[in-house]
Motif scaffolding. Structure first.
Motif, PDB file in Angstrom:
ATOM      1  N   ASP A   9      41.663  37.301  24.247  1.00 44.24           N
ATOM      2  CA  ASP A   9      41.937  36.149  23.382  1.00 44.24           C
ATOM      3  C   ASP A   9      42.282  34.921  24.215  1.00 44.24           C
ATOM      4  O   ASP A   9      43.104  34.108  23.825  1.00 44.24           O
ATOM      5  CB  ASP A   9      43.081  36.473  22.417  1.00 44.24           C
ATOM      6  N   GLY A  10      41.684  34.827  25.365  1.00 49.03           N
ATOM      7  CA  GLY A  10      41.950  33.676  26.218  1.00 49.03           C
ATOM      8  C   GLY A  10      41.915  34.076  27.672  1.00 49.03           C
ATOM      9  O   GLY A  10      41.036  34.796  28.103  1.00 49.03           O
ATOM     10  N   ARG A  11      42.905  33.628  28.426  1.00 49.08           N
ATOM     11  CA  ARG A  11      42.946  33.953  29.848  1.00 49.08           C
ATOM     12  C   ARG A  11      44.369  34.292  30.248  1.00 49.08           C
ATOM     13  O   ARG A  11      45.327  33.996  29.527  1.00 49.08           O
ATOM     14  CB  ARG A  11      42.443  32.772  30.689  1.00 49.08           C
ATOM     15  N   ILE A  12      44.510  34.918  31.390  1.00 52.70           N
ATOM     16  CA  ILE A  12      45.831  35.268  31.894  1.00 52.70           C
ATOM     17  C   ILE A  12      46.469  34.043  32.528  1.00 52.70           C
ATOM     18  O   ILE A  12      45.820  33.301  33.268  1.00 52.70           O
ATOM     19  CB  ILE A  12      45.726  36.418  32.913  1.00 52.70           C
ATOM     20  N   ASP A  13      47.738  33.823  32.233  1.00 53.59           N
ATOM     21  CA  ASP A  13      48.484  32.697  32.799  1.00 53.59           C
ATOM     22  C   ASP A  13      48.460  32.794  34.332  1.00 53.59           C
ATOM     23  O   ASP A  13      48.882  33.803  34.893  1.00 53.59           O
ATOM     24  CB  ASP A  13      49.925  32.774  32.289  1.00 53.59           C
ATOM     25  N   PRO A  14      47.976  31.735  35.014  1.00 57.76           N
ATOM     26  CA  PRO A  14      47.929  31.779  36.484  1.00 57.76           C
ATOM     27  C   PRO A  14      49.291  32.041  37.115  1.00 57.76           C
ATOM     28  O   PRO A  14      49.383  32.720  38.145  1.00 57.76           O
ATOM     29  CB  PRO A  14      47.401  30.386  36.865  1.00 57.76           C
ATOM     30  N   GLN A  15      50.361  31.504  36.516  1.00 54.08           N
ATOM     31  CA  GLN A  15      51.694  31.743  37.058  1.00 54.08           C
ATOM     32  C   GLN A  15      52.073  33.216  36.948  1.00 54.08           C
ATOM     33  O   GLN A  15      52.707  33.775  37.852  1.00 54.08           O
ATOM     34  CB  GLN A  15      52.723  30.878  36.336  1.00 54.08           C
ATOM     35  N   GLU A  16      51.676  33.853  35.837  1.00 56.61           N
ATOM     36  CA  GLU A  16      51.945  35.273  35.673  1.00 56.61           C
ATOM     37  C   GLU A  16      51.158  36.071  36.714  1.00 56.61           C
ATOM     38  O   GLU A  16      51.689  37.034  37.301  1.00 56.61           O
ATOM     39  CB  GLU A  16      51.541  35.722  34.263  1.00 56.61           C
ATOM     40  N   ALA A  17      49.908  35.684  36.951  1.00 54.42           N
ATOM     41  CA  ALA A  17      49.099  36.375  37.954  1.00 54.42           C
ATOM     42  C   ALA A  17      49.737  36.254  39.329  1.00 54.42           C
ATOM     43  O   ALA A  17      49.827  37.242  40.081  1.00 54.42           O
ATOM     44  CB  ALA A  17      47.682  35.795  37.971  1.00 54.42           C
ATOM     45  N   GLU A  18      50.200  35.053  39.690  1.00 57.11           N
ATOM     46  CA  GLU A  18      50.841  34.856  40.992  1.00 57.11           C
ATOM     47  C   GLU A  18      52.127  35.662  41.100  1.00 57.11           C
ATOM     48  O   GLU A  18      52.445  36.206  42.167  1.00 57.11           O
ATOM     49  CB  GLU A  18      51.125  33.372  41.213  1.00 57.11           C
ATOM     50  N   ARG A  19      52.880  35.750  40.019  1.00 57.65           N
ATOM     51  CA  ARG A  19      54.137  36.505  40.028  1.00 57.65           C
ATOM     52  C   ARG A  19      53.862  37.985  40.274  1.00 57.65           C
ATOM     53  O   ARG A  19      54.549  38.644  41.055  1.00 57.65           O
ATOM     54  CB  ARG A  19      54.875  36.320  38.710  1.00 57.65           C
ATOM     55  N   ILE A  20      52.829  38.522  39.590  1.00 62.12           N
ATOM     56  CA  ILE A  20      52.504  39.941  39.743  1.00 62.12           C
ATOM     57  C   ILE A  20      51.996  40.222  41.148  1.00 62.12           C
ATOM     58  O   ILE A  20      52.382  41.213  41.779  1.00 62.12           O
ATOM     59  CB  ILE A  20      51.472  40.365  38.685  1.00 62.12           C
ATOM     60  N   VAL A  21      51.141  39.335  41.685  1.00 63.69           N
ATOM     61  CA  VAL A  21      50.652  39.523  43.045  1.00 63.69           C
ATOM     62  C   VAL A  21      51.807  39.420  44.040  1.00 63.69           C
ATOM     63  O   VAL A  21      51.853  40.161  45.039  1.00 63.69           O
ATOM     64  CB  VAL A  21      49.539  38.504  43.374  1.00 63.69           C
ATOM     65  N   GLY A  22      52.770  38.544  43.762  1.00 58.48           N
ATOM     66  CA  GLY A  22      53.956  38.460  44.604  1.00 58.48           C
ATOM     67  C   GLY A  22      54.739  39.758  44.608  1.00 58.48           C
ATOM     68  O   GLY A  22      55.264  40.186  45.640  1.00 58.48           O
ATOM     69  N   ARG A  23      54.816  40.402  43.448  1.00 55.51           N
ATOM     70  CA  ARG A  23      55.482  41.705  43.361  1.00 55.51           C
ATOM     71  C   ARG A  23      54.750  42.747  44.197  1.00 55.51           C
ATOM     72  O   ARG A  23      55.373  43.622  44.800  1.00 55.51           O
ATOM     73  CB  ARG A  23      55.528  42.178  41.902  1.00 55.51           C
ATOM     74  N   LEU A  24      53.433  42.641  44.241  1.00 57.80           N
ATOM     75  CA  LEU A  24      52.665  43.591  45.040  1.00 57.80           C
ATOM     76  C   LEU A  24      53.000  43.446  46.517  1.00 57.80           C
ATOM     77  O   LEU A  24      53.056  44.435  47.253  1.00 57.80           O
ATOM     78  CB  LEU A  24      51.163  43.384  44.820  1.00 57.80           C
ATOM     79  N   ASP A  25      53.227  42.207  46.971  1.00 57.22           N
ATOM     80  CA  ASP A  25      53.638  41.992  48.354  1.00 57.22           C
ATOM     81  C   ASP A  25      54.973  42.674  48.627  1.00 57.22           C
ATOM     82  O   ASP A  25      55.164  43.310  49.657  1.00 57.22           O
ATOM     83  CB  ASP A  25      53.740  40.493  48.656  1.00 57.22           C
ATOM     84  N   GLU A  26      55.919  42.530  47.667  1.00 57.38           N
ATOM     85  CA  GLU A  26      57.237  43.154  47.820  1.00 57.38           C
ATOM     86  C   GLU A  26      57.124  44.676  47.870  1.00 57.38           C
ATOM     87  O   GLU A  26      57.897  45.344  48.562  1.00 57.38           O
ATOM     88  CB  GLU A  26      58.149  42.754  46.652  1.00 57.38           C
ATOM     89  N   MET A  27      56.163  45.230  47.110  1.00 54.30           N
ATOM     90  CA  MET A  27      55.975  46.681  47.058  1.00 54.30           C
ATOM     91  C   MET A  27      55.270  47.227  48.294  1.00 54.30           C
ATOM     92  O   MET A  27      55.243  48.442  48.515  1.00 54.30           O
ATOM     93  CB  MET A  27      55.131  47.054  45.826  1.00 54.30           C
ATOM     94  N   GLY A  28      54.674  46.338  49.084  1.00 62.19           N
ATOM     95  CA  GLY A  28      53.936  46.795  50.248  1.00 62.19           C
ATOM     96  C   GLY A  28      52.534  47.259  49.927  1.00 62.19           C
ATOM     97  O   GLY A  28      51.963  48.089  50.646  1.00 62.19           O
ATOM     98  N   ALA A  29      51.953  46.740  48.837  1.00 62.50           N
ATOM     99  CA  ALA A  29      50.574  47.097  48.496  1.00 62.50           C
ATOM    100  C   ALA A  29      49.638  46.615  49.598  1.00 62.50           C
ATOM    101  O   ALA A  29      49.829  45.551  50.179  1.00 62.50           O
ATOM    102  CB  ALA A  29      50.184  46.468  47.163  1.00 62.50           C
ATOM    103  N   ASP A  30      48.618  47.397  49.894  1.00 63.26           N
ATOM    104  CA  ASP A  30      47.708  46.992  50.964  1.00 63.26           C
ATOM    105  C   ASP A  30      46.817  45.841  50.499  1.00 63.26           C
ATOM    106  O   ASP A  30      46.721  45.542  49.305  1.00 63.26           O
ATOM    107  CB  ASP A  30      46.893  48.171  51.499  1.00 63.26           C
ATOM    108  N   GLN A  31      46.180  45.210  51.461  1.00 59.39           N
ATOM    109  CA  GLN A  31      45.407  44.002  51.183  1.00 59.39           C
ATOM    110  C   GLN A  31      44.292  44.261  50.179  1.00 59.39           C
ATOM    111  O   GLN A  31      44.024  43.423  49.307  1.00 59.39           O
ATOM    112  CB  GLN A  31      44.808  43.451  52.479  1.00 59.39           C
ATOM    113  N   GLU A  32      43.660  45.418  50.282  1.00 57.51           N
ATOM    114  CA  GLU A  32      42.557  45.738  49.369  1.00 57.51           C
ATOM    115  C   GLU A  32      43.035  45.799  47.924  1.00 57.51           C
ATOM    116  O   GLU A  32      42.381  45.272  47.016  1.00 57.51           O
ATOM    117  CB  GLU A  32      41.932  47.077  49.772  1.00 57.51           C
ATOM    118  N   VAL A  33      44.197  46.416  47.702  1.00 57.28           N
ATOM    119  CA  VAL A  33      44.753  46.511  46.354  1.00 57.28           C
ATOM    120  C   VAL A  33      45.134  45.125  45.839  1.00 57.28           C
ATOM    121  O   VAL A  33      44.823  44.757  44.701  1.00 57.28           O
ATOM    122  CB  VAL A  33      45.972  47.455  46.331  1.00 57.28           C
ATOM    123  N   ARG A  34      45.808  44.327  46.685  1.00 59.58           N
ATOM    124  CA  ARG A  34      46.209  42.972  46.265  1.00 59.58           C
ATOM    125  C   ARG A  34      44.995  42.125  45.899  1.00 59.58           C
ATOM    126  O   ARG A  34      44.981  41.434  44.879  1.00 59.58           O
ATOM    127  CB  ARG A  34      47.020  42.292  47.374  1.00 59.58           C
TER     128      ARG A  34
END
Length: 275
Positions: free
Chosen positions: A178-203
């Motif tokens: 029904d639209g698009r994902i909020d870019p700020q929400e996307a950046e926040r989630i990707v930031g969480r992935l950095d904190e979790m230590g997700a590898d580059q491919e997953v991010r």
């Protein structure tokens, strides 16, 4: 390194205080009315686990607290009978750890859960929903889906990770319906992935999925010929949206057809979230 189950848990964690959490509480029967998931599992066992046990949520709460539910042996007894397995994931049974973690976050009684445990809990719930809906539609799986059933080999662990990746894509695509994902929400989630230590491919994969257009082809292809995964994809999509717009309704109708889900199977899943 964090994998897709961790990412799924992180995405879920950010939504537990909202409507997604409310839906999961209904599925788990946290109101004490005996949630539809509990009733599905009871029917699969050839009996009823009615509301007298306080719902599956009540059983989970007692299990987390070390007790057992009268007459049913707690969630461990109920799922143990269903699967013919042991009481713990480490002994080759069901994914009780993930269910405990998710229930603890939703219903209280549990400590801070890791993203991996929350992701595992979500996969267990989706596996339960898929098994119940397919069995009710005359398509009973030969064995419980991975997620509900703990993986026993490295191959099964990889299979579960692949399924978590498909479920993640399903939830992201549903949010785009029904639209698009909020870019700020996307950046926040990707930031969480950095904190979790997700590898580059997953991010990179997660960011690409969030930033790109709605595209269901890959996840539909992954679920083709796999009714359990197809049902999980549909359930995860329902979990991710409120289905209160024409665009979302149209998306789910098209998704059901593309996945090859029988209408009665889709209806059973839908009714679970409305319970």
């Amino acid at each position: 390194m964090a994998g897709f189950t961790d990412v799924l848990g992180s995405l879920l964690e950010s939504q537990l205080s909202g409507k997604t959490g409310d839906k999961l509480k209904r599925v788990l029967g946290g109101s004490g009315s005996g949630g539809d998931l509990e009733q599905m599992l009871g029917r699969l066992m050839g009996g009823s686990q009615g509301g007298s046990a306080g719902g599956l949520g009540g059983m989970l709460g007692q299990l987390i607290g070390g007790g057992s539910s009268s007459g049913a042996g707690g969630l461990g007894g109920m799922l143990g009978q269903l699967m013919g397995g042991g009481r713990s994931s480490s002994s080759g049974g069901f994914n009780v750890g993930g269910l405990e973690a998710l229930a603890g976050q939703l219903l209280g009684g549990g400590g801070k859960a890791s993203s991996k445990d929350l992701g595992g809990g979500l996969m267990a719930v989706l596996g339960s929903l898929a098994m119940g809906a397919l069995s009710g539609g005359g398509q009973a799986p030969q064995r419980p889906p991975l997620g509900l059933r703990a993986p026993q080999t490295p191959e099964e662990e990889q299979e579960l990770e692949s399924a978590a990746q498909v479920i993640l894509v399903a939830m992201i695509n549903a949010a785009k319906a029904d639209g698009r994902i909020d870019p700020q929400e996307a950046e926040r989630i990707v930031g969480r992935l950095d904190e979790m230590g997700a590898d580059q491919e997953v991010r990179d994969f997660v960011y690409s999925e969030m930033a790109g257009p709605l595209d269901t082809r890959a996840m539909v292809e992954a679920a083709r010929g796999n009714p359990e995964l197809a049902a999980q994809v549909y359930a995860a999509s329902l979990l991710a949206v409120e289905v209160d717009t024409a665009a979302e309704n149209r998306y789910l109708e098209e998704l059901q057809r593309a996945l090859g889900l029988a209408p009665e199977v889709a209806d059973r899943i839908e009714r679970t979230f409305r319970a």
